[in-house]
Design an enzyme around this catalytic site. Sequence first.
Site, PDB file in Angstrom:
ATOM      1  N   ARG A 112     -73.194  73.908  34.799  1.00 17.48           N
ATOM      2  CA  ARG A 112     -74.648  73.831  34.703  1.00 17.48           C
ATOM      3  C   ARG A 112     -75.295  73.717  36.077  1.00 17.48           C
ATOM      4  O   ARG A 112     -74.646  73.347  37.050  1.00 17.48           O
ATOM      5  CB  ARG A 112     -75.048  72.547  33.957  1.00 17.48           C
ATOM      6  CG  ARG A 112     -74.900  72.626  32.484  1.00 17.48           C
ATOM      7  CD  ARG A 112     -75.251  71.252  31.903  1.00 17.48           C
ATOM      8  NE  ARG A 112     -75.144  71.290  30.451  1.00 17.48           N
ATOM      9  CZ  ARG A 112     -75.171  70.216  29.690  1.00 17.48           C
ATOM     10  NH1 ARG A 112     -75.262  69.017  30.221  1.00 17.48           N
ATOM     11  NH2 ARG A 112     -75.081  70.332  28.386  1.00 17.48           N
ATOM     12  N   THR A 117     -91.688  51.386  52.926  1.00 17.97           N
ATOM     13  CA  THR A 117     -91.784  52.379  51.843  1.00 17.97           C
ATOM     14  C   THR A 117     -90.464  53.124  51.739  1.00 17.97           C
ATOM     15  O   THR A 117     -89.853  53.461  52.753  1.00 17.97           O
ATOM     16  CB  THR A 117     -92.913  53.413  52.024  1.00 17.97           C
ATOM     17  OG1 THR A 117     -92.733  54.465  51.058  1.00 17.97           O
ATOM     18  CG2 THR A 117     -92.948  54.050  53.391  1.00 17.97           C
ATOM     19  N   ASP A 175     -90.336  56.018  50.855  1.00 21.39           N
ATOM     20  CA  ASP A 175     -90.630  57.414  51.214  1.00 21.39           C
ATOM     21  C   ASP A 175     -90.395  57.726  52.697  1.00 21.39           C
ATOM     22  O   ASP A 175     -90.358  58.897  53.090  1.00 21.39           O
ATOM     23  CB  ASP A 175     -92.083  57.767  50.859  1.00 21.39           C
ATOM     24  CG  ASP A 175     -92.309  57.843  49.362  1.00 21.39           C
ATOM     25  OD1 ASP A 175     -91.353  57.627  48.613  1.00 21.39           O
ATOM     26  OD2 ASP A 175     -93.455  58.115  48.950  1.00 21.39           O
ATOM     27  N   GLY A 205     -90.922  60.692  46.819  1.00 16.25           N
ATOM     28  CA  GLY A 205     -91.317  61.284  48.103  1.00 16.25           C
ATOM     29  C   GLY A 205     -92.578  62.093  47.842  1.00 16.25           C
ATOM     30  O   GLY A 205     -92.506  63.263  47.472  1.00 16.25           O
ATOM     31  N   ASP A 210     -98.528  53.270  54.316  1.00 18.90           N
ATOM     32  CA  ASP A 210     -99.702  53.827  54.977  1.00 18.90           C
ATOM     33  C   ASP A 210    -101.028  53.207  54.514  1.00 18.90           C
ATOM     34  O   ASP A 210    -101.864  52.797  55.329  1.00 18.90           O
ATOM     35  CB  ASP A 210     -99.671  55.329  54.705  1.00 18.90           C
ATOM     36  CG  ASP A 210    -100.866  56.030  55.258  1.00 18.90           C
ATOM     37  OD1 ASP A 210    -100.912  56.196  56.477  1.00 18.90           O
ATOM     38  OD2 ASP A 210    -101.762  56.375  54.469  1.00 18.90           O
TER      39      ASP A 210
HETATM   40  O1  F6P Z   1     -94.742  55.437  47.860  1.00 19.40           O
HETATM   41  C1  F6P Z   1     -93.606  55.041  47.178  1.00 19.40           C
HETATM   42  C2  F6P Z   1     -93.565  55.616  45.816  1.00 19.40           C
HETATM   43  O2  F6P Z   1     -92.361  55.169  45.299  1.00 19.40           O
HETATM   44  C3  F6P Z   1     -93.715  57.141  45.731  1.00 19.40           C
HETATM   45  O3  F6P Z   1     -92.567  57.833  46.053  1.00 19.40           O
HETATM   46  C4  F6P Z   1     -94.152  57.310  44.313  1.00 19.40           C
HETATM   47  O4  F6P Z   1     -94.837  58.527  44.121  1.00 19.40           O
HETATM   48  C5  F6P Z   1     -95.034  56.157  44.126  1.00 19.40           C
HETATM   49  O5  F6P Z   1     -94.581  55.141  44.970  1.00 19.40           O
HETATM   50  C6  F6P Z   1     -95.123  55.687  42.716  1.00 19.40           C
HETATM   51  O6  F6P Z   1     -95.804  54.491  42.670  1.00 19.40           O
HETATM   52  P1  F6P Z   1     -96.320  53.744  41.386  1.00 19.40           P
HETATM   53  O7  F6P Z   1     -95.939  54.503  40.176  1.00 19.40           O
HETATM   54  O8  F6P Z   1     -95.691  52.382  41.453  1.00 19.40           O
HETATM   55  O9  F6P Z   1     -97.789  53.664  41.567  1.00 19.40           O
END
Ligand code: F6P
Length: 378
Positions: free
Chosen positions: A175, A138, A140, A183, A116
Amino acid sequence: MIKKVAIITNGGDAPGLNAVIRAIVKTAETNGIECYGYIEGYRGLLDNNYVKLDSNTNASGLLHKGGTIIGTSNSTNVFNLKCEENGEIVYKDMSQKCIDNIKEAGFDCIFTLGGDGTQKSGRDFSKRGVNVIGVPKTIDNDVAHTDVTFGYNTAVSVATDALDRLHTTAESHHRIMVLEVMGRYAGWIALESAIAGGADVALIPEIPYDINKVAEKINARKAAGKQFSIVVVSEGAKPKDGDIVIKKKLDDGKGLDNIRLGGIGDQVAEDLEKLTGLVSRCTVLGYVQRGGTPTAFDRVLSTKYGVKAMELAMEGKFNVLVTYKNGKMDYASLEDVVGKNKEIGAASGNTANSNIRKIQMDDPLITTARHIGINLGD
Ligand code: F6P
């Protein structure tokens, strides 16, 4: 007729980036077009740092490789760049320098492989006369106007494998095993892997959860003789009366998402241990989801995305995002992808306010999960 194009891979890495690069390079070569790659995302564009990509040398053997051979950056908003000047932090619009670099190099089009935030900057460049074609990357799976982003399928496979492994410990030790997956603002990975991995609970950002409802589900399983439960939690999930859990506040500059999420899994595990009396453990899957070999599905999807991107460039269809809709390759205008997030330079990045694709409550994944008894915390 286009003669020279450049690829930018920006934002967090995702399996399939190299497969897209490969597909663009091969399609370019087949059609007599030269292809280049900027080094480390928009940072390379700003620094005018690029290399020629060639399927016989540096762009060879890429299909199965994770990461990106040209590097990436997720802290460079060139429209609002954080700089230090005379010991003070200032924010500068460096976009004209980037545009001059593109013109000077003679690139007829730039391909922006990213999520995005990357597409928002691509749209901002397109407003200033640069020919841009975006490719939705991505894990996500939350880019607007496309059904599946590349990298997502691999992330779901990794999470599913983790759930299979956690099942054995859960059963043997009686457990609750909680798996925290990525995400940020959309729960696609959590929900799909919960279905694929036979989880009992899936907590996603789209449905603020009531921990008592989750405990009820686990206690009902206990009463029926099941002494273990598997819970998948999206890193962006939050309780009904609470907020997302932030691990660290970053200071990467305006227009970027300056929070690192993490910790909700531990919170859920602790709460459930108190409410059910069952021992609970949390595993945070983290960057394992983003790294390594793409699945066959992602290799093919990435190849389709790369080929379609080059086709669109040859047709002169610029300022669009390549999309995969209802099983077909298509495109949407970057303007629509950006949605209401119109202001140039400001509020880019994958922020809570950006135009991301969340799971709708009538999505088949939600109905499927509910019918097979996966508790969604509501
Ligand atoms: O957007 C992809 C993603 O993997 C998210 O799920 C995560 O929160 C983020 O990137 C983490 O990114 P970084 O730690 O590389 O900045």
